[in-house]
Design a protein around this motif. Structure first.
Motif, PDB file in Angstrom:
ATOM      1  N   THR A   1      -2.242  -4.107   8.774  1.00 40.34           N
ATOM      2  CA  THR A   1      -2.065  -3.027   7.807  1.00 40.34           C
ATOM      3  C   THR A   1      -3.425  -2.400   7.533  1.00 40.34           C
ATOM      4  O   THR A   1      -4.424  -3.108   7.377  1.00 40.34           O
ATOM      5  CB  THR A   1      -1.470  -3.558   6.488  1.00 40.34           C
ATOM      6  OG1 THR A   1      -0.171  -4.092   6.760  1.00 40.34           O
ATOM      7  CG2 THR A   1      -1.352  -2.450   5.455  1.00 40.34           C
TER       8      THR A   1
ATOM      9  N   LYS B   1      -5.782  -0.030   5.148  1.00 39.42           N
ATOM     10  CA  LYS B   1      -5.946   0.498   3.795  1.00 39.42           C
ATOM     11  C   LYS B   1      -7.233   1.302   3.714  1.00 39.42           C
ATOM     12  O   LYS B   1      -8.240   0.940   4.312  1.00 39.42           O
ATOM     13  CB  LYS B   1      -6.000  -0.646   2.766  1.00 39.42           C
ATOM     14  CG  LYS B   1      -4.752  -1.496   2.695  1.00 39.42           C
ATOM     15  CD  LYS B   1      -4.923  -2.628   1.685  1.00 39.42           C
ATOM     16  CE  LYS B   1      -3.696  -3.529   1.653  1.00 39.42           C
ATOM     17  NZ  LYS B   1      -3.883  -4.660   0.707  1.00 39.42           N
TER      18      LYS B   1
ATOM     19  N   GLU C   1      -6.814   2.936  -4.187  1.00 41.39           N
ATOM     20  CA  GLU C   1      -6.174   2.884  -2.875  1.00 41.39           C
ATOM     21  C   GLU C   1      -5.565   4.235  -2.529  1.00 41.39           C
ATOM     22  O   GLU C   1      -4.751   4.766  -3.281  1.00 41.39           O
ATOM     23  CB  GLU C   1      -5.096   1.801  -2.874  1.00 41.39           C
ATOM     24  CG  GLU C   1      -4.423   1.629  -1.519  1.00 41.39           C
ATOM     25  CD  GLU C   1      -3.418   0.494  -1.515  1.00 41.39           C
ATOM     26  OE1 GLU C   1      -3.837  -0.674  -1.472  1.00 41.39           O
ATOM     27  OE2 GLU C   1      -2.202   0.797  -1.600  1.00 41.39           O
TER      28      GLU C   1
ATOM     29  N   ASN D   1      -2.300   3.080   2.787  1.00 37.56           N
ATOM     30  CA  ASN D   1      -1.817   1.717   3.000  1.00 37.56           C
ATOM     31  C   ASN D   1      -0.625   1.839   3.947  1.00 37.56           C
ATOM     32  O   ASN D   1       0.468   2.196   3.525  1.00 37.56           O
ATOM     33  CB  ASN D   1      -1.418   1.063   1.679  1.00 37.56           C
ATOM     34  CG  ASN D   1      -1.040  -0.399   1.842  1.00 37.56           C
ATOM     35  OD1 ASN D   1      -0.613  -0.826   2.907  1.00 37.56           O
ATOM     36  ND2 ASN D   1      -1.194  -1.172   0.771  1.00 37.56           N
TER      37      ASN D   1
END
Length: 255
Positions: A182, A184, A191, A194
């Motif tokens: 994943t 990010k 954030e 993602n």
């Protein structure tokens, strides 16, 4: 799994494997059986360099289903890509800078990078998989207002090849299953991206195989797999991080 890096220490360049807060120092060619020296250094005592020197960075466009859907683009039948200038390469912890010739928005793009370990040309998917040495983190920085400034020609290479716009590292991590990763992006502790690599339209091995039909890929070359939703602009004095658990964390400041 091994995490390889290059570094500067006491005015000399070095190669090593990260082991916690230490570096096991190696000598030789990263892609041709480097040998351990038995020496170790503290990771905190070195300046991290780009982990390899690509002859080219091949960067994907529209390679994630979520982004293609959001943009209402057709799913491409073959990889869409451009080359990012070698002058743009920048290591972790270094400063991304706006070029003097441009005053518009600059955007981040968190991406997975494929690092080629041996020369491959016109290979099938099985051979392509064997040619992948490992993976790294990429921030494909873009002077976004240049990209479509001229209605007759999209300026992918120009908008993405300014000095400091090709950020990658800090490590090359081997023996990783990319389908489980994943990506990010963190901008000033918030954030912004993602997304799973599993959403990729063309898998890493498929990319290597298909691109190798067009151009030979050399050891150290990098394929930037493209980004997904969540791309945005950075204001001066921003901190930006690309985090791929199991691969690395790429931290930079933007000025």
């Amino acid at each position: 799994m091994a995490q390889w890096l290059r570094f500067q220490h006491q005015g000399k360049s070095g190669l090593g494997q990260v082991q916690g807060d230490q570096i096991a120092v190696y000598e030789g060619d990263l892609f041709n059986g480097p040998k351990t020296t038995g020496q170790t250094l503290n990771l905190a005592d070195v300046v991290i360099d780009i982990p390899c020197t690509p002859s080219k960075m091949v960067a994907m466009v529209d390679n994630f289903h979520a982004l293609v859907t959001k943009l209402e683009h057709a799913v491409p039948a073959e990889p869409l890509y451009f080359l990012k200038g070698n002058n743009s390469f920048l290591a972790a912890n270094q400063v991304i800078r706006t070029p003097k010739s441009y005053s518009g928005k600059v955007v981040y793009e968190g991406e997975l990078g494929i690092v080629i370990g041996k020369r491959c040309h016109e290979v099938d998917e099985a051979e392509a998989a064997k040619a992948i040495f490992g993976y790294t983190c990429i921030n494909d920085v873009t002077a976004i207002e240049i990209l479509n400034r001229d209605p007759g020609y999209a300026q992918w290479t120009r908008s993405k090849s300014f000095n400091t716009f090709g950020v990658f590292g800090p490590y090359i991590t081997t023996d990783v299953d990319p389908s489980k990763l994943t990506i990010k992006t963190i901008l000033n502790d918030q954030e912004r991206q993602n997304y799973p690599v599993a959403d990729m339209i063309f898998s890493p091995a498929k990319l290597v195989s298909m691109i190798s039909q067009d151009v030979p890929l050399e050891a150290g070359d990098i394929i930037a797999c493209g980004t997904s939703v969540g791309v945005g602009s950075m204001k001066p004095s921003s901190n930006v991080s690309i985090i791929i658990d199991g691969v690395g964390r790429l931290d930079n400041r933007f000025e």
